[in-house]
Structures are given as C-alpha cells and as structure tokens.
Design an enzyme around this catalytic site. Structure first.
Site, PDB file in Angstrom:
ATOM      1  N   ASN A 297      -7.838   4.222  -1.909  1.00 17.27           N
ATOM      2  CA  ASN A 297      -7.219   3.013  -1.383  1.00 17.27           C
ATOM      3  C   ASN A 297      -6.602   2.222  -2.536  1.00 17.27           C
ATOM      4  O   ASN A 297      -6.725   2.595  -3.699  1.00 17.27           O
ATOM      5  CB  ASN A 297      -8.257   2.172  -0.637  1.00 17.27           C
ATOM      6  CG  ASN A 297      -7.656   1.350   0.477  1.00 17.27           C
ATOM      7  OD1 ASN A 297      -6.438   1.175   0.561  1.00 17.27           O
ATOM      8  ND2 ASN A 297      -8.498   0.837   1.363  1.00 17.27           N
TER       9      ASN A 297
ATOM     10  N   CYS B  39       0.827  -1.207   0.000  1.00 18.04           N
ATOM     11  CA  CYS B  39       0.000   0.000   0.000  1.00 18.04           C
ATOM     12  C   CYS B  39       0.860   1.256   0.000  1.00 18.04           C
ATOM     13  O   CYS B  39       0.526   2.254  -0.641  1.00 18.04           O
ATOM     14  CB  CYS B  39      -0.941  -0.007   1.197  1.00 18.04           C
ATOM     15  SG  CYS B  39      -0.113  -0.162   2.804  1.00 18.04           S
TER      16      CYS B  39
ATOM     17  N   HIS C   3      -1.387   0.989   7.552  1.00 15.80           N
ATOM     18  CA  HIS C   3      -1.863   1.087   6.176  1.00 15.80           C
ATOM     19  C   HIS C   3      -1.594   2.494   5.659  1.00 15.80           C
ATOM     20  O   HIS C   3      -1.413   3.429   6.451  1.00 15.80           O
ATOM     21  CB  HIS C   3      -3.364   0.773   6.114  1.00 15.80           C
ATOM     22  CG  HIS C   3      -3.902   0.609   4.726  1.00 15.80           C
ATOM     23  ND1 HIS C   3      -3.362  -0.279   3.812  1.00 15.80           N
ATOM     24  CD2 HIS C   3      -4.925   1.226   4.073  1.00 15.80           C
ATOM     25  CE1 HIS C   3      -4.046  -0.214   2.690  1.00 15.80           C
ATOM     26  NE2 HIS C   3      -4.981   0.705   2.813  1.00 15.80           N
TER      27      HIS C   3
END
Length: 359
Positions: A313, A151, A287
């Site tokens: 995201n 990520c 994250h």
C-alpha cells in the site's frame, strides 16, 4: 489553541454528547466511557493527533467510537484471519476517508487504443505455490501518499521500479510527482489509473528520478528538465480478469498493480482479509495497490489460511503489516482482479531476470 494529545479526555468529555450507556450499547459491553476515552487518548498520542478546539476533539471522539463499533462488526463477520481495530484513520468518517485517500471516480475501461499496449503474450499457468518479490530485494520501500489521492501514481512507479530491479538488475528511485503532474488526463491528486501513468512514461520517453523531481503531494505544472536521465518502459498491459493468470504474471514477470475497493482498509490491522461481497463491492474500485506476491495457503500444523495476495500500500509503514496487507485470492475479493495492470521492461542482455522466492 491546539489541543495536545495528552489532554485529559476523561474529564473533558464528562457530560458530553454521549452517555456511557449509549457508548456501551454501540460497542462491546465490557468497554466503559473511561476506557474508550483512554483508548482515544492513546490513539492521539500514538499517531500524533491534534485538534483545533474542544468541539473538534469531541467530534473526533464521537467518530472514533463509531469506528470502534464498525471494527467490532467487521471482526464478528470476518471469514479470513484479518484483525480490525484502531488505525491512523480511526478519527475519520467513512466519507472523509474515501474523499482523502481514495480515487474520485470508479474505474472504467482503459481509454487507450490497443496499438498502445505491449502484450506479454501467452503465459502458462504458474506452478509456483507462493512468491514474494520482497525476499528477492526487488521491491522499493513503502511510501506514504499523504492527503494527495495519488495511490495510482505510487503503484505505477513502484511497479516500474520493481521491474527494473528484476529484469535489468538496476535499482531505481523514480518520481511519483512527475506522473501526477505530467499524465495526459491531468487528474493528479484527484485520482487516476495506473495506465494513465504508464502511458505518460511510455510516450514521454521515460521517468525522472525522485531526487530530481521530488514528491510534494499536490498538483503542480509539469516540469520539463533538460538533459535529465530517464528510466524507460517498453509498454504496458491490462491483464485478463483471471487470478490464475495474474499469479502467473506476478511469478514470472514481477509485481502488478491492481485496483480494489478500499472501504474495509480503514480499520484493517493485520491478517488475511476475506469478506462477503456485500461488505466489499467488487464493482466499486477506489484504490490501487501493488501485488508483490501470493501464497496457496497450504495447511501448516493443522491450520489453513487459504490462498491470498500480498499487496503493498502507499499509506506508510505504520499502517497494516508494515505498509502491506493480505487479501483472499481466487474469488475476486474487493474487485482485485478487475483491472490488474503492469508496465513491461525487457530483460538485460547479459543477465537472466531474477526469480521470485517462495514465501
């Protein structure tokens, strides 16, 4: 033998590890075992899920029911407008979700010297009530990191792509895999920080295209391509832990990356997330997403949503709000203000940078 999504769970799970009474006690009282089995079968079909055996299918059904219970509790305690329920991650335990999609370590201070940073200088408070860089066409498409814990690399690359669109009026499709393979700390699919990626791009002289260096979703040796065309950055900055300042940077400069606690995202479907701090520890950051806009949340026709961030995201378009989610702004929700960061790209010599449209 693979067990297809169309398998009749109602009959297969009859007399299994859990009784209908237990299942109903764990969830809303109007859901029967048959209804939950049908929900699981629909989930398998929707997300193309298959399992290796009957035992594995029963185990995943048990996890699914537990996650329905979690979603029910989250919905009951939600302070914003977020909706929780079945997602592509509903057959994963909390630990499996964290180990597969989160970063492997807590965030720490950037391991670089101040001399490596390019500071944006004094930025006045934003007067913008809202901003959405998607409406300017500055944001590249939502991507899917798969089971690589990358990520941080996706957020860094999306940040650079957006800044080139905004400041240079040049569209770029850049290589996430190059950042994974070539960053100095070599963490790759085990997780990392966006400034790891920014530092790698800055010191190597630029980033290759996605076509030249495609994403494979696993660690591999750094590839050195000769005579490659690269996209450069002029530096990067770790932003102050001030959401008003961060909003000013988003409005005036472009999207920024931000680390956060992702625990509640496993069950997130849509809406603005606002949780009690105990449910989303702002000191545990596992994250990274890309803040692409914000809104003051002014009242409309008697309703008020409250201020929020719009965040891209890296779990594909079939998660959340077409790959995005919204998070309450102004209270460091889920640690969103702890480590915001951005690359810096100079303005074009011939064109003014884009302006951020209102939501």
């Amino acid at each position: 033998m693979m067990w297809a999504a169309a398998l009749s769970l109602c009959s297969m799970l009859s007399g299994a590890w859990i009784s209908a009474t237990q299942a109903q006690a764990a969830l809303a009282p109007d859901l029967s075992m048959t209804q939950m089995a049908q929900m699981f079968q629909d989930f398998m079909r929707q997300f193309n899920k298959t399992y290796q055996s009957q035992e594995e299918t029963k185990h995943r059904f048990k996890v699914f029911i537990h996650n329905l219970e979690v979603s029910h509790a989250l919905q009951a305690s939600e302070l914003g407008t977020a909706q929780y329920g079945v997602t592509r991650f509903s057959d994963l335990t909390e630990d499996e979700f964290a180990e597969t999609y989160g970063m492997s370590r807590r965030s720490t201070a950037p391991p670089v010297k101040r001399a490596d940073w390019h500071f944006l200088g004094e930025v006045p408070p934003s007067r913008s009530q809202s901003c959405d860089w998607r409406k300017a066409g500055a944001i590249t498409e939502v991507k899917d990191q798969g089971k690589c814990r990358s990520c941080w690399a996706f957020a860094a690359v999306s940040n650079i792509e957006a800044l080139w669109n905004i400041h240079q009026h040049v569209h770029r499709n850049l290589s996430v895999q190059e950042i994974i393979d070539c960053s100095y700390n070599k963490t790759g699919c085990q997780g990392g920080h966006t400034w790891d990626g920014f530092l790698s791009v800055f010191k190597s002289g630029g980033l290759s295209s996605r076509t030249l260096y495609p994403y494979v979703g696993k660690n591999q040796p750094c590839q050195k391509y000769r005579k490659r065309s690269v996209t450069r950055i002029d530096g990067y900055q770790i932003l102050p832990r001030d959401e008003r300042y961060i909003a000013s940077i988003v409005a005036s400069q472009g999207p920024v990356t931000a680390q956060l606690n992702m625990k509640i995202l496993q069950s997130y479907q849509n809406g603005i997330i606002q949780r009690p701090a105990k449910d989303c520890n702002p000191n545990y950051l596992d994250h990274v997403g890309l803040i692409v806009g914000f809104n003051e949340g002014k009242s409309r026709r008697g309703s008020r949503t409250g201020p929020y961030w719009v965040i891209q995201n890296s779990w594909g378009e079939h998660w959340g709000e077409k790959g995005y989610f919204r998070l309450h702004r102004g209270t460091n929700a889920c640690g969103i203000a702890m480590y915001a960061a951005t690359a810096t790209v100079k303005d074009s010599a011939t064109k003014k940078p884009m302006s951020c449209p209102a939501i």
